[in-house]
Structures are given as structure tokens and as C-alpha cells.
Design a protein around this motif. Sequence first.
Motif, PDB file in Angstrom:
ATOM      1  N   GLY A 168       3.537  32.133 -15.702  1.00  0.00           N
ATOM      2  CA  GLY A 168       2.498  32.254 -14.682  1.00  0.00           C
ATOM      3  C   GLY A 168       2.933  31.854 -13.284  1.00  0.00           C
ATOM      4  N   ALA A 169       3.896  30.926 -13.202  1.00  0.00           N
ATOM      5  CA  ALA A 169       4.284  30.432 -11.881  1.00  0.00           C
ATOM      6  C   ALA A 169       5.623  31.006 -11.426  1.00  0.00           C
ATOM      7  CB  ALA A 169       4.353  28.903 -11.907  1.00  0.00           C
ATOM      8  N   LEU A 170       6.110  32.027 -12.128  1.00  0.00           N
ATOM      9  CA  LEU A 170       7.473  32.495 -11.852  1.00  0.00           C
ATOM     10  C   LEU A 170       7.497  33.889 -11.217  1.00  0.00           C
ATOM     11  CD1 LEU A 170       9.139  31.453 -15.234  1.00  0.00           C
ATOM     12  CD2 LEU A 170       8.922  30.119 -13.129  1.00  0.00           C
ATOM     13  N   ASP A 171       8.554  34.186 -10.457  1.00  0.00           N
ATOM     14  CA  ASP A 171       8.719  35.548  -9.945  1.00  0.00           C
ATOM     15  C   ASP A 171       9.212  36.458 -11.083  1.00  0.00           C
ATOM     16  OD1 ASP A 171      11.572  35.598 -10.201  1.00  0.00           O
ATOM     17  OD2 ASP A 171      11.754  34.493  -8.322  1.00  0.00           O
ATOM     18  N   SER A 172       9.278  37.764 -10.798  1.00  0.00           N
ATOM     19  CA  SER A 172       9.592  38.733 -11.861  1.00  0.00           C
ATOM     20  C   SER A 172      10.889  38.417 -12.588  1.00  0.00           C
ATOM     21  CB  SER A 172       9.706  40.143 -11.292  1.00  0.00           C
ATOM     22  OG  SER A 172       8.485  40.550 -10.777  1.00  0.00           O
ATOM     23  N   GLY A 199       5.584  23.214 -30.925  1.00  0.00           N
ATOM     24  CA  GLY A 199       6.094  22.988 -29.580  1.00  0.00           C
ATOM     25  C   GLY A 199       5.129  23.606 -28.590  1.00  0.00           C
ATOM     26  N   PHE A 200       5.107  23.060 -27.365  1.00  0.00           N
ATOM     27  CA  PHE A 200       4.155  23.554 -26.358  1.00  0.00           C
ATOM     28  C   PHE A 200       4.866  23.846 -25.044  1.00  0.00           C
ATOM     29  CE2 PHE A 200       1.667  21.199 -29.357  1.00  0.00           C
ATOM     30  CZ  PHE A 200       0.513  21.952 -29.487  1.00  0.00           C
ATOM     31  N   VAL A 201       4.504  24.981 -24.447  1.00  0.00           N
ATOM     32  CA  VAL A 201       4.975  25.296 -23.105  1.00  0.00           C
ATOM     33  C   VAL A 201       3.773  25.757 -22.289  1.00  0.00           C
ATOM     34  CG1 VAL A 201       6.513  26.715 -21.695  1.00  0.00           C
ATOM     35  CG2 VAL A 201       7.206  26.065 -24.002  1.00  0.00           C
ATOM     36  N   PHE A 202       3.608  25.190 -21.111  1.00  0.00           N
ATOM     37  CA  PHE A 202       2.488  25.583 -20.252  1.00  0.00           C
ATOM     38  C   PHE A 202       3.011  26.228 -18.973  1.00  0.00           C
ATOM     39  CE2 PHE A 202       1.132  21.976 -22.831  1.00  0.00           C
ATOM     40  CZ  PHE A 202       0.108  22.578 -23.530  1.00  0.00           C
ATOM     41  N   GLN A 203       2.060  26.565 -18.101  1.00  0.00           N
ATOM     42  CA  GLN A 203       2.437  27.291 -16.891  1.00  0.00           C
ATOM     43  C   GLN A 203       3.406  26.483 -16.028  1.00  0.00           C
ATOM     44  OE1 GLN A 203      -0.758  29.291 -15.005  1.00  0.00           O
ATOM     45  NE2 GLN A 203       0.173  29.267 -12.994  1.00  0.00           N
ATOM     46  N   SER A 204       3.125  25.213 -15.839  1.00  0.00           N
ATOM     47  CA  SER A 204       3.995  24.358 -15.019  1.00  0.00           C
ATOM     48  C   SER A 204       3.513  22.917 -15.117  1.00  0.00           C
ATOM     49  CB  SER A 204       3.949  24.794 -13.552  1.00  0.00           C
ATOM     50  OG  SER A 204       2.631  24.697 -13.072  1.00  0.00           O
ATOM     51  N   GLY A 205       4.267  22.032 -14.518  1.00  0.00           N
ATOM     52  CA  GLY A 205       3.834  20.651 -14.394  1.00  0.00           C
ATOM     53  C   GLY A 205       3.802  19.868 -15.687  1.00  0.00           C
ATOM     54  N   GLN A 206       4.547  20.351 -16.684  1.00  0.00           N
ATOM     55  CA  GLN A 206       4.472  19.677 -17.980  1.00  0.00           C
ATOM     56  C   GLN A 206       5.580  18.658 -18.173  1.00  0.00           C
ATOM     57  OE1 GLN A 206       5.245  23.126 -20.607  1.00  0.00           O
ATOM     58  NE2 GLN A 206       5.726  23.981 -18.621  1.00  0.00           N
ATOM     59  N   LEU A 207       6.607  18.704 -17.315  1.00  0.00           N
ATOM     60  CA  LEU A 207       7.689  17.738 -17.461  1.00  0.00           C
ATOM     61  C   LEU A 207       7.244  16.418 -16.837  1.00  0.00           C
ATOM     62  CD1 LEU A 207      10.713  20.030 -16.516  1.00  0.00           C
ATOM     63  CD2 LEU A 207       9.935  19.358 -18.807  1.00  0.00           C
ATOM     64  N   LEU A 208       7.678  15.327 -17.444  1.00  0.00           N
ATOM     65  CA  LEU A 208       7.335  14.023 -16.885  1.00  0.00           C
ATOM     66  C   LEU A 208       8.150  13.814 -15.613  1.00  0.00           C
ATOM     67  CD1 LEU A 208       7.204  12.030 -20.225  1.00  0.00           C
ATOM     68  CD2 LEU A 208       5.288  12.800 -18.804  1.00  0.00           C
ATOM     69  N   LEU A 223       5.636  27.770 -31.843  1.00  0.00           N
ATOM     70  CA  LEU A 223       5.668  27.451 -30.424  1.00  0.00           C
ATOM     71  C   LEU A 223       4.404  28.019 -29.785  1.00  0.00           C
ATOM     72  CD1 LEU A 223       7.363  26.394 -27.982  1.00  0.00           C
ATOM     73  CD2 LEU A 223       8.150  28.736 -27.704  1.00  0.00           C
ATOM     74  N   PHE A 224       3.644  27.154 -29.125  1.00  0.00           N
ATOM     75  CA  PHE A 224       2.450  27.606 -28.417  1.00  0.00           C
ATOM     76  C   PHE A 224       2.770  27.657 -26.931  1.00  0.00           C
ATOM     77  CE2 PHE A 224       0.776  25.587 -32.267  1.00  0.00           C
ATOM     78  CZ  PHE A 224      -0.078  26.581 -32.725  1.00  0.00           C
ATOM     79  N   ALA A 225       2.613  28.820 -26.328  1.00  0.00           N
ATOM     80  CA  ALA A 225       2.942  28.964 -24.912  1.00  0.00           C
ATOM     81  C   ALA A 225       1.725  29.520 -24.177  1.00  0.00           C
ATOM     82  CB  ALA A 225       4.149  29.901 -24.745  1.00  0.00           C
ATOM     83  N   ASP A 226       1.283  28.784 -23.154  1.00  0.00           N
ATOM     84  CA  ASP A 226       0.108  29.222 -22.386  1.00  0.00           C
ATOM     85  C   ASP A 226       0.560  29.574 -20.972  1.00  0.00           C
ATOM     86  OD1 ASP A 226      -2.417  29.760 -21.453  1.00  0.00           O
ATOM     87  OD2 ASP A 226      -3.322  27.913 -22.198  1.00  0.00           O
TER      88      ASP A 226
END
Lengths: 176, 256
Positions: free
Chosen positions: B177-181, B93-102, B170-173
Motif C-alpha cells: 500500500g505504501a510502495l511505488d510500482s 506471520g503478519f505484514v501490514f502496510q507500514s510502520g510495523q517495525l519497532l 502469512l497474513f498480509a494487509d
Amino acid sequence: MDNAQTLLGLLEAAPSHGYDLKGEYDRYFGGQKPLAFGQVYATLARLIRDGLILEAQGGESSGGPDRKSYSVTAAGRVRVREWMFTPDTPEPTLQSNLFAKTVIALLLDEDAASLLDAQRACHQARMRELTRAKRDADLATILTIDHALFHIEADLRWIELTGARLTELRAGVRGA
Amino acid sequence: MSTPDAQGTQPLIRARDLVLNFGQTQALRGISLDVYPGEVLAVMGPSGSGKSTLLHTLAGVLVPDSGTVRIGTRVLGELDQATRDDLRLRECGFVFQSGQLLPDLGALDNVTIPLLLAGVRRREAIDRGRAELDRLGVGQYGARYPAELSGGQAQRVAIARALVTRPRVLFADEPTGALDSLSAETTMVALTDLARADGTAVVLVTHDARTAAYADREIIVRDGRISAGIGVPLVDENPADAGTTAGFSAHPGFSR
Ligand SMILES: Nc1ncnc2c1ncn2[C@@H]1O[C@H](COP(=O)(O)OP(=O)(O)OP(=O)(O)O)[C@@H](O)[C@H]1O
Ligand SMILES: [Mg+2]
């Protein structure tokens, strides 16, 4: 910070008289608070007693009345490295000792990046522990732990920045 | 870096001597590591040090110039492209910083895609997708489009999509990165809780020390190599005494 180890490290970088040693110390680490002569001599006496430095007569001091110069023994060199490469427990007063270790490592041509990495790993491990402790804790505890986490993180950022600036710092320390 | 596991468990990912160049750039210069089932490994290091390249190489997206990656019992380099793609679809599975949802699909449809691609029937895919959104606390947003979600909500939908196939890794990059605390915290709690519950190994690339603190272990990548924290004793990481705050209050400077 650990003044005795720092003075020992400075003596390894260059054997010197007490007066000059104090000058060296103040130049790197004195900041607002220069070291008192009394403290320098008390520390030197302790280092001699512990077999970490040797005292010799004569030599030129750039000032001051003292006629004795000091150099580090083999045991002293081992002690310097033990101090340098053993990470400190993360706490808010850490920075000065770590800075001292870093400067001494650069003066002695030791691997300053490694000691920073070791400290980093130690900090990060502490953050993992604290983060685990937040699980199932009540909110007051969580907020207290968060405070600690932010402090350790601030240290970490400083460690990272210092690591990225080692070349610059080395040039400064050597050229100074 | 290949710490033998106490229980004698085999590593899920075993990478050896990975070397990868982009033209003149030596992105990976001999990286070896093991990741165990259910383990969360943080990969840290300066910008440009090779973290994302390492992640993509472990996932079989990039093919190393030399060295091997084994996932489970299979060596990626020995598989043809189609088999490798299939392995990635089913087991990663992959999760990136943002913009990955279609952007043109609703949250639920985003989550069901990997199931449909893996051949799951539509009815079942929808049920499992819903359940996964619920598990991440975003079940009420199934009908919303990604643009209608906050960064933290979108990230949890993305995690649901990554975990819905019950991948082994699960690979998460930079997932936070784009979230508040606070959103970063809740996202990491959800991600690590669920991955641990599923026995999914997580490779977590991050700059953020607080995010990395959710991992079990970390490595630092510098100039395409793993920078070992040299042979010095590190603090005791026995989880047994980490569950209490005793060690924490032992540092008076921190307790206010
Ligand atoms: N597709 C590519 N083509 C050419 N060079 C690349 C490519 N991808 C990465 N690189 C180079 O490889 C090196 C490692 O890049 P990588 O993206 O792995 O770094 P990173 O550690 O993930 O950095 P960041 O923290 O900034 O995301 C860099 O020097 C980068 O410029
Ligand atoms: Mg990257």
C-alpha cells in the motif's frame, strides 16, 4: 460493442419501431457516432431470420415512415442474458460492450452488479496469468506484459467505479 | 468457496459462517472459505467491506460472534487465550502496510524478536535472522534502524520478520500500500516466492489489482460477504498455458 445484442436488449426493454429503436440506441450509446438507419434495419432483418425477434404491423411510431414494430421472442430473451452474463475477453475495446451490457441489465432489472463482478473476475484471472508469465521472462517481455497489465488494470478500475455507481446509473437509465 | 484440492490436500485454514459485529456495524455476515498449504489467496473489495476484519478473525486476533476458524487441526474458538496467542506466535506471520517495525531496534533485531519470543536461543536467532534478511535481499541493512530504510526495504525487513519463524500462514494487509510500482513488484515477488518455497499459505488483503495478480486465487468481499462471481464460466486458469506468452499475444490490441 455488439450492436445486434444491444438492439435486442433494447427491444426487450420496450418493443418498438425501427425509428424509435435507433433513437433509444443513440441516446445511450450513440455518443459521437449515431447508428445508421441502414444498419438498424439490416440488424433487425438478421434478428428476425434468427428467430430472436418478431415483426408486427401497425402501432404508433413517434416519427419516421415505418409501420412495423418489433418485439423479442423467448429465444431472444435467452440470448440477451447469455450475452449479458458472459464476460468478455479483456482487451482495450472492451469498455463499450460492457457499458452496453450494464445499461441493458439495468433496463431489464437484471443483476448488473453480477455481470460486472463476473467481468472483474475474468480480468483479474487474466492479470494472474500474465503475472505468472513474467516469471523468468526477459526484460523486454516483462515490459510488454506490464503494458498489458496496466491496460487491464485501467479496465478494472472502470468496472469498479461503475459498480460503485450502479444506483446512480440505474436512476439515470430509468428516469431517462 | 471450498474448492476441494485436486490432490485431496486438507485446507490449512477452514473458516465457516463467520459473523462479526462491531455494535451496529455488521462487519462479517457469514463468510466461509478454505486456504490450502502454499496457496496465495487475495482478498479484495471496497473500503470498509470487512477485509481487515476477516484477516484478523482468521488469525484469531478477533473472535467472531458466530462461526468457526480452524487452523490445521485446531479450532480457534476451542482454545483458551494463551494457547491461541501461542499458536499465533508460532504458526502465523503478519505484514501490514507500514510502520510495523519497532523504531528503536535495528532491522536484524526486529527480525530476531519473534524467534526469541518463541524460545529460540539468542545465537541461533541471530543466525536465522541474518539468513532471512539475506533471503529477502536486505542482508546489508541489518544494523540500520527502520527510519533509515526506504519503504520498500522496510517492507522486506517486515516480511523477513514475518517469515523467519517459518509460519504455516502469512497474513498480509495491504503489504504494498505504501510502495511505488517497482518496489511493490519486487516486494510481491519476494513474498510469494518465499511463501511458496516454504509451503506457507498467504492471505493477502489488497486494493491493488497488480498486487492481487501475484495470488493463485482471489475473493471479493462486499458488505461482509464473499461476492461470488456468479455461475458464469470464467477464463481458463490452467497454469500450464499461462507460463508462455502465447495467450498474451493472442490479444493483438495489447501487443505493441
Ligand atoms: N474496531 C472497530 N470498531 C468498530 N467498527 C469497526 C472496527 N473495525 C472495523 N470496523 C467497521 O467494520 C467495517 C469493516 O471494516 P474493515 O476494517 O474490516 O474494512 P476493510 O475492508 O479492511 O476496509 P479498508 O479497505 O478501508 O481497509 C467498517 O464499517 C468499519 O468501520
Ligand atoms: Mg483494511
